[in-house]
Design a protein around this motif. Structure first.
Motif, PDB file in Angstrom:
ATOM      1  N   VAL A  41       0.835  -1.202   0.000  1.00 52.75           N
ATOM      2  CA  VAL A  41       0.000   0.000   0.000  1.00 52.75           C
ATOM      3  C   VAL A  41       0.873   1.257   0.000  1.00 52.75           C
ATOM      4  CG1 VAL A  41      -1.690   1.329   1.329  1.00 52.75           C
ATOM      5  CG2 VAL A  41      -1.982  -1.147   1.045  1.00 52.75           C
ATOM      6  N   VAL A  42       1.943   1.262   0.784  1.00 53.02           N
ATOM      7  CA  VAL A  42       2.851   2.412   0.803  1.00 53.02           C
ATOM      8  C   VAL A  42       3.423   2.655  -0.587  1.00 53.02           C
ATOM      9  CG1 VAL A  42       5.087   3.231   1.679  1.00 53.02           C
ATOM     10  CG2 VAL A  42       3.392   2.280   3.264  1.00 53.02           C
ATOM     11  N   GLU A  43       3.864   1.604  -1.256  1.00 52.01           N
ATOM     12  CA  GLU A  43       4.424   1.743  -2.604  1.00 52.01           C
ATOM     13  C   GLU A  43       3.388   2.263  -3.594  1.00 52.01           C
ATOM     14  OE1 GLU A  43       7.327   1.725  -3.775  1.00 52.01           O
ATOM     15  OE2 GLU A  43       8.591   0.433  -2.579  1.00 52.01           O
ATOM     16  N   VAL A  44       2.163   1.758  -3.515  1.00 55.61           N
ATOM     17  CA  VAL A  44       1.104   2.196  -4.425  1.00 55.61           C
ATOM     18  C   VAL A  44       0.795   3.675  -4.209  1.00 55.61           C
ATOM     19  CG1 VAL A  44      -1.371   1.963  -4.944  1.00 55.61           C
ATOM     20  CG2 VAL A  44       0.078  -0.069  -4.779  1.00 55.61           C
ATOM     21  N   LEU A  45       0.661   4.093  -2.957  1.00 55.98           N
ATOM     22  CA  LEU A  45       0.359   5.496  -2.676  1.00 55.98           C
ATOM     23  C   LEU A  45       1.505   6.413  -3.108  1.00 55.98           C
ATOM     24  CD1 LEU A  45      -1.411   5.175   0.778  1.00 55.98           C
ATOM     25  CD2 LEU A  45      -2.472   5.687  -1.438  1.00 55.98           C
ATOM     26  N   ALA A  46       2.735   5.999  -2.872  1.00 53.74           N
ATOM     27  CA  ALA A  46       3.886   6.801  -3.298  1.00 53.74           C
ATOM     28  C   ALA A  46       3.915   6.909  -4.823  1.00 53.74           C
ATOM     29  CB  ALA A  46       5.182   6.198  -2.775  1.00 53.74           C
ATOM     30  N   SER A  47       3.631   5.824  -5.503  1.00 53.24           N
ATOM     31  CA  SER A  47       3.589   5.840  -6.965  1.00 53.24           C
ATOM     32  C   SER A  47       2.486   6.774  -7.462  1.00 53.24           C
ATOM     33  CB  SER A  47       3.356   4.425  -7.487  1.00 53.24           C
ATOM     34  OG  SER A  47       3.233   4.439  -8.883  1.00 53.24           O
ATOM     35  N   PHE A  48       1.332   6.740  -6.824  1.00 49.40           N
ATOM     36  CA  PHE A  48       0.230   7.630  -7.187  1.00 49.40           C
ATOM     37  C   PHE A  48       0.656   9.090  -7.035  1.00 49.40           C
ATOM     38  CE2 PHE A  48      -3.423  10.206  -5.993  1.00 49.40           C
ATOM     39  CZ  PHE A  48      -4.293   9.968  -7.045  1.00 49.40           C
ATOM     40  N   ILE A  49       1.298   9.410  -5.920  1.00 49.34           N
ATOM     41  CA  ILE A  49       1.749  10.782  -5.677  1.00 49.34           C
ATOM     42  C   ILE A  49       2.767  11.198  -6.742  1.00 49.34           C
ATOM     43  CG2 ILE A  49       3.030  12.279  -4.088  1.00 49.34           C
ATOM     44  CD1 ILE A  49       1.735  10.523  -1.797  1.00 49.34           C
ATOM     45  N   ARG A  50       3.748  10.334  -7.003  1.00 49.49           N
ATOM     46  CA  ARG A  50       4.756  10.657  -8.027  1.00 49.49           C
ATOM     47  C   ARG A  50       4.108  10.873  -9.387  1.00 49.49           C
ATOM     48  NH1 ARG A  50       7.498   6.373  -5.638  1.00 49.49           N
ATOM     49  NH2 ARG A  50       6.988   5.047  -7.412  1.00 49.49           N
ATOM     50  N   GLU A  51       3.214   9.994  -9.756  1.00 47.88           N
ATOM     51  CA  GLU A  51       2.580  10.070 -11.073  1.00 47.88           C
ATOM     52  C   GLU A  51       1.824  11.385 -11.270  1.00 47.88           C
ATOM     53  OE1 GLU A  51      -1.032   7.811 -13.417  1.00 47.88           O
ATOM     54  OE2 GLU A  51       0.291   6.606 -12.141  1.00 47.88           O
ATOM     55  N   HIS A  52       1.270  11.918 -10.192  1.00 48.46           N
ATOM     56  CA  HIS A  52       0.441  13.116 -10.305  1.00 48.46           C
ATOM     57  C   HIS A  52       1.145  14.403  -9.892  1.00 48.46           C
ATOM     58  CE1 HIS A  52      -3.005  10.813 -11.502  1.00 48.46           C
ATOM     59  NE2 HIS A  52      -2.789   9.978 -10.506  1.00 48.46           N
ATOM     60  N   THR A  53       2.438  14.308  -9.534  1.00 50.96           N
ATOM     61  CA  THR A  53       3.127  15.522  -9.076  1.00 50.96           C
ATOM     62  C   THR A  53       4.537  15.688  -9.617  1.00 50.96           C
ATOM     63  OG1 THR A  53       3.997  14.475  -7.082  1.00 50.96           O
ATOM     64  CG2 THR A  53       1.839  15.544  -6.884  1.00 50.96           C
ATOM     65  N   LEU A  54       5.006  14.797 -10.475  1.00 56.14           N
ATOM     66  CA  LEU A  54       6.372  14.945 -10.975  1.00 56.14           C
ATOM     67  C   LEU A  54       6.528  16.251 -11.730  1.00 56.14           C
ATOM     68  CD1 LEU A  54       7.575  11.427 -12.119  1.00 56.14           C
ATOM     69  CD2 LEU A  54       8.398  12.807 -10.222  1.00 56.14           C
ATOM     70  N   MET A  55       7.622  16.931 -11.466  1.00 55.60           N
ATOM     71  CA  MET A  55       7.886  18.216 -12.105  1.00 55.60           C
ATOM     72  C   MET A  55       8.577  18.012 -13.436  1.00 55.60           C
ATOM     73  SD  MET A  55       9.126  20.544  -8.898  1.00 55.60           S
ATOM     74  CE  MET A  55      10.499  19.504  -8.507  1.00 55.60           C
ATOM     75  N   ALA A  56       8.340  18.929 -14.349  1.00 55.60           N
ATOM     76  CA  ALA A  56       9.071  18.930 -15.616  1.00 55.60           C
ATOM     77  C   ALA A  56      10.519  19.257 -15.317  1.00 55.60           C
ATOM     78  CB  ALA A  56       8.472  19.964 -16.561  1.00 55.60           C
ATOM     79  N   THR A  57      11.433  18.532 -15.927  1.00 60.20           N
ATOM     80  CA  THR A  57      12.849  18.736 -15.634  1.00 60.20           C
ATOM     81  C   THR A  57      13.470  19.872 -16.426  1.00 60.20           C
ATOM     82  OG1 THR A  57      13.396  17.077 -17.289  1.00 60.20           O
ATOM     83  CG2 THR A  57      13.236  16.325 -15.019  1.00 60.20           C
ATOM     84  N   ASP A  58      12.820  20.291 -17.525  1.00 59.08           N
ATOM     85  CA  ASP A  58      13.455  21.287 -18.379  1.00 59.08           C
ATOM     86  C   ASP A  58      13.057  22.720 -18.088  1.00 59.08           C
ATOM     87  OD1 ASP A  58      10.896  20.810 -19.234  1.00 59.08           O
ATOM     88  OD2 ASP A  58      11.367  20.989 -21.375  1.00 59.08           O
ATOM     89  N   LEU A  94       9.700  10.092  -3.028  1.00 51.55           N
ATOM     90  CA  LEU A  94       8.926  11.241  -3.479  1.00 51.55           C
ATOM     91  C   LEU A  94       9.858  12.310  -4.055  1.00 51.55           C
ATOM     92  CD1 LEU A  94       6.225  11.589  -0.664  1.00 51.55           C
ATOM     93  CD2 LEU A  94       6.083  10.356  -2.837  1.00 51.55           C
ATOM     94  N   ARG A  95      11.026  11.870  -4.523  1.00 57.32           N
ATOM     95  CA  ARG A  95      11.982  12.818  -5.105  1.00 57.32           C
ATOM     96  C   ARG A  95      11.414  13.444  -6.368  1.00 57.32           C
ATOM     97  NH1 ARG A  95      16.929   8.855  -5.697  1.00 57.32           N
ATOM     98  NH2 ARG A  95      15.152   7.572  -6.266  1.00 57.32           N
ATOM     99  N   GLY A  96      11.714  14.730  -6.539  1.00 60.25           N
ATOM    100  CA  GLY A  96      11.333  15.432  -7.758  1.00 60.25           C
ATOM    101  C   GLY A  96       9.845  15.696  -7.893  1.00 60.25           C
ATOM    102  N   THR A  97       9.114  15.616  -6.794  1.00 61.33           N
ATOM    103  CA  THR A  97       7.674  15.853  -6.847  1.00 61.33           C
ATOM    104  C   THR A  97       7.360  17.306  -6.508  1.00 61.33           C
ATOM    105  OG1 THR A  97       7.499  15.044  -4.576  1.00 61.33           O
ATOM    106  CG2 THR A  97       6.993  13.484  -6.329  1.00 61.33           C
ATOM    107  N   ASP A  98       6.226  17.768  -6.976  1.00 66.67           N
ATOM    108  CA  ASP A  98       5.764  19.130  -6.700  1.00 66.67           C
ATOM    109  C   ASP A  98       4.727  19.054  -5.589  1.00 66.67           C
ATOM    110  OD1 ASP A  98       4.828  21.705  -6.642  1.00 66.67           O
ATOM    111  OD2 ASP A  98       4.425  21.834  -8.792  1.00 66.67           O
ATOM    112  N   LEU A  99       5.183  19.300  -4.373  1.00 68.48           N
ATOM    113  CA  LEU A  99       4.318  19.211  -3.198  1.00 68.48           C
ATOM    114  C   LEU A  99       4.046  20.597  -2.614  1.00 68.48           C
ATOM    115  CD1 LEU A  99       5.961  16.084  -1.522  1.00 68.48           C
ATOM    116  CD2 LEU A  99       4.062  16.167  -3.148  1.00 68.48           C
ATOM    117  N   ARG A 100       4.177  21.621  -3.453  1.00 73.65           N
ATOM    118  CA  ARG A 100       3.951  22.990  -2.969  1.00 73.65           C
ATOM    119  C   ARG A 100       2.562  23.111  -2.358  1.00 73.65           C
ATOM    120  NH1 ARG A 100       4.759  26.358  -8.088  1.00 73.65           N
ATOM    121  NH2 ARG A 100       4.112  24.388  -9.012  1.00 73.65           N
TER     122      ARG A 100
END
Length: 136
Positions: A41-58, A94-100
């Motif tokens: 469950v922890v992995e699934v929730l973390a994946s959900f957060i990453r999928e919906h908050t990853l920042m554009a790198t460029d 949760l690296r590189g996520t936009d959690l502002r």
């Protein structure tokens, strides 16, 4: 338990906010009722957060004071932040996520990797953080 898990995942994958929220809270219940499913469950929730908050790198988006996570992302963050104490042999990524603007009050963020995450305007009041040496 398997049927509950499958149904929660289906809800999490929905396009409707209310169904996603139901899936997130169903996963929280599974995590509490079934310690053997905690890590999944922890992995699934973390994946959900990453999928919906990853920042554009460029490109760097300018700071916006009114930025907040979507309701399902905030719910997933809340559930991760209040997860039961259990042996977790990995760090939650949760690296590189936009959690502002995230509400992380009293969140248990130990074992969470937040490198390069944007936390501008987030409320970390009484959050439990773990300082980890770079590369660990």
């Amino acid at each position: 338990m398997t049927d509950r898990y499958v149904e929660a995942i289906k809800l999490l994958a929905s396009d409707r906010t209310v169904e996603r929220l139901g899936g997130i809270y169903a996963l929280e219940r599974i995590m509490r009722d079934s310690p053997k499913d905690h890590l999944t469950v922890v992995e699934v929730l973390a994946s959900f957060i990453r999928e919906h908050t990853l920042m554009a790198t460029d490109e760097e988006e300018p700071l916006q004071t009114d930025h907040h996570p979507t309701e399902p992302v905030q719910a997933a963050l809340t559930v991760l932040g209040r997860r039961p104490i259990a042996h977790e042999p990995f760090r939650i990524d949760l690296r590189g996520t936009d959690l502002r603007g995230a509400d992380l009050k009293q969140a248990r963020l130990d074992r969470v990797r937040l490198g390069s995450a944007r936390l501008d305007g987030s409320d970390l009041t009484e959050a439990r953080l773990e300082v980890v040496p770079y590369g660990a």
